[in-house]
Design an enzyme around this catalytic site. Structure first.
Site, mmCIF file in Angstrom:
data_model
loop_
_atom_site.group_PDB
_atom_site.id
_atom_site.type_symbol
_atom_site.label_atom_id
_atom_site.label_comp_id
_atom_site.label_asym_id
_atom_site.label_seq_id
_atom_site.Cartn_x
_atom_site.Cartn_y
_atom_site.Cartn_z
ATOM 1 N N GLY A 1 18.368 32.143 60.769
ATOM 2 C CA GLY A 1 17.966 31.359 61.925
ATOM 3 C C GLY A 1 18.062 29.866 61.699
ATOM 4 O O GLY A 1 18.052 29.376 60.573
ATOM 5 N N GLY B 1 16.539 26.060 61.828
ATOM 6 C CA GLY B 1 15.221 25.541 61.493
ATOM 7 C C GLY B 1 14.988 25.364 60.016
ATOM 8 O O GLY B 1 13.898 24.940 59.609
ATOM 9 N N HIS B 2 16.005 25.686 59.199
ATOM 10 C CA HIS B 2 15.817 25.656 57.755
ATOM 11 C C HIS B 2 16.786 24.724 57.029
ATOM 12 O O HIS B 2 16.925 24.810 55.810
ATOM 13 C CB HIS B 2 15.971 27.063 57.183
ATOM 14 C CG HIS B 2 15.063 28.077 57.795
ATOM 15 N ND1 HIS B 2 13.688 27.940 57.780
ATOM 16 C CD2 HIS B 2 15.320 29.241 58.447
ATOM 17 C CE1 HIS B 2 13.147 28.984 58.388
ATOM 18 N NE2 HIS B 2 14.109 29.782 58.813
ATOM 19 N N ASP C 1 18.072 40.371 59.731
ATOM 20 C CA ASP C 1 19.280 40.001 58.990
ATOM 21 C C ASP C 1 19.882 41.216 58.301
ATOM 22 O O ASP C 1 21.101 41.419 58.320
ATOM 23 C CB ASP C 1 18.945 38.922 57.953
ATOM 24 C CG ASP C 1 18.535 37.602 58.579
ATOM 25 O OD1 ASP C 1 18.932 37.343 59.734
ATOM 26 O OD2 ASP C 1 17.824 36.833 57.922
ATOM 27 N N HIS D 1 8.479 31.036 58.104
ATOM 28 C CA HIS D 1 8.388 31.257 59.547
ATOM 29 C C HIS D 1 6.932 31.269 60.007
ATOM 30 O O HIS D 1 6.636 31.643 61.134
ATOM 31 C CB HIS D 1 9.035 32.587 59.935
ATOM 32 C CG HIS D 1 10.458 32.711 59.502
ATOM 33 N ND1 HIS D 1 10.882 33.679 58.624
ATOM 34 C CD2 HIS D 1 11.537 31.967 59.805
ATOM 35 C CE1 HIS D 1 12.187 33.531 58.410
ATOM 36 N NE2 HIS D 1 12.597 32.501 59.115
#
Length: 330
Positions: A54, A56-57, A110, A216
């Site tokens: 995702g 955001g990392h 994933d 998360h």
């Protein structure tokens, strides 16, 4: 919520458009899909390495696509998995005949989608192999552990072996060697805000922190008063060394990683305390990496990873120069 963006629902795609426009000689996208992130400089005959996860990392995951590292990254929405079709489309773009290695974190979505992509590749006679990062010690037993910042060492070792034109089996073995010798502990000082949600994904009081918090917002092992950098280094290393003993005189690589809103000054304070405590334990440091390697939006906090140097080959893999739009090592 205060963020520099247009519409929350376009957060990921707008970010990708910005990356492609800023780095057109380094990266591109496949299948007319912005989220099929690929190197613009693939090397014929080399095992291709693909990751995914995702948004955001950053720089995890797509930030490691580049020279002597990865060849592609399937990009999901914020904290969401990419699709199997996107992973497959990247495979078709970057495969040059030597096969494809998947490296990604131990998250249910994933795993499901990469497994489906592997089946699709099999139907097209594209050989694949998989290595799943699971380095977060405080997230549970080894088989359920989350993959976090320590996946960086898997990228480095596998990427170097692929650059040396290793076979698919050899490149997977390099990733697995890094995995087996890497452990991580992380802690959060503040939550973060997912753009489409618009509010913090968990709460901490003003002087409270969370040990073991996931990237998360997954629960950690304790919430309590903020500890000093020295105390955090010692507690984290005690946990790491209990789970993966390192004998006196053995060498490790250290990764001190910021989660998105922690200053580099704070990370170096923490790194200094890590070095001091390892020295007291008689553990030698081969090299140290300090900075943002796997973030969680604007979460304040850090993680500490250690990677035991199994042999001189592993050291050479870590030392290999790399270059991506986000990370360069000379």
């Amino acid at each position: 919520m205060k963020k520099i963006m247009n519409a929350a629902e376009n957060y990921t795609d707008d970010m990708l458009k910005g990356i492609y426009s800023a780095h057109p000689k380094a990266v591109k996208y496949a299948a007319d899909d912005l989220r099929c992130f690929c190197t613009a400089n693939k090397k014929e005959g080399k095992v291709a390495i693909i990751t995914g996860g995702g948004t955001g990392h950053l720089p995890l995951f797509l930030g490691y696509v580049g020279e002597n590292l990865l060849d592609g990254c399937a990009v999901g929405s914020v904290f969401q998995s990419p699709s199997a079709e996107q992973i497959f489309n990247i495979c078709q773009e970057v495969n040059t005949g030597a096969g494809v290695l998947f490296i990604y974190g131990n998250y249910t979505g994933d795993i499901m989608n990469f497994d489906m992509a592997a089946e699709m590749c099999d139907m097209e006679d594209i050989p694949t192999a998989t290595s799943i990062g699971a380095d977060d010690v405080n997230s549970g037993a080894p088989e359920v552990r989350r993959g976090v910042a320590g996946i960086f060492f898997m990228y480095k070792c596998a990427g170097a072996k692929a650059a040396q034109m290793g076979t698919l089996d050899e490149v997977k073995a390099a990733a697995e060697k890094a995995k087996e010798n890497t452990r991580t502990v992380g802690f959060a000082l503040t939550p973060c805000i997912i753009p489409e949600v618009g509010k913090p994904n968990f709460t901490l009081e003003e002087n409270e922190m969370a040990m073991g918090m996931g990237i998360h917002g997954e629960p950690g092992i304790w919430n309590g008063p903020i500890k000093t950098a020295k105390e955090l280094a010692e507690e984290s290393l005690d946990t790491l060394l209990k789970d993966m003993p390192v004998a006196e005189g053995e060498e490790v690589a250290v990764l001190v990683n910021g989660l998105g809103a922690t200053s580099i000054e704070e990370l170096y304070i923490l790194s200094g305390n890590v070095s001091e405590y390892l020295a007291k334990k008689g553990v030698k440091i081969y090299r140290t990496f300090v900075g943002e390697y796997a973030t969680s939006m604007e979460m304040a906090g850090a993680s500490i990873s250690i990677c035991k140097m199994a042999d001189d080959e592993m050291k050479a893999w870590l030392d290999m120069p790399v270059a991506t739009p986000f990370y360069t090592q000379k």
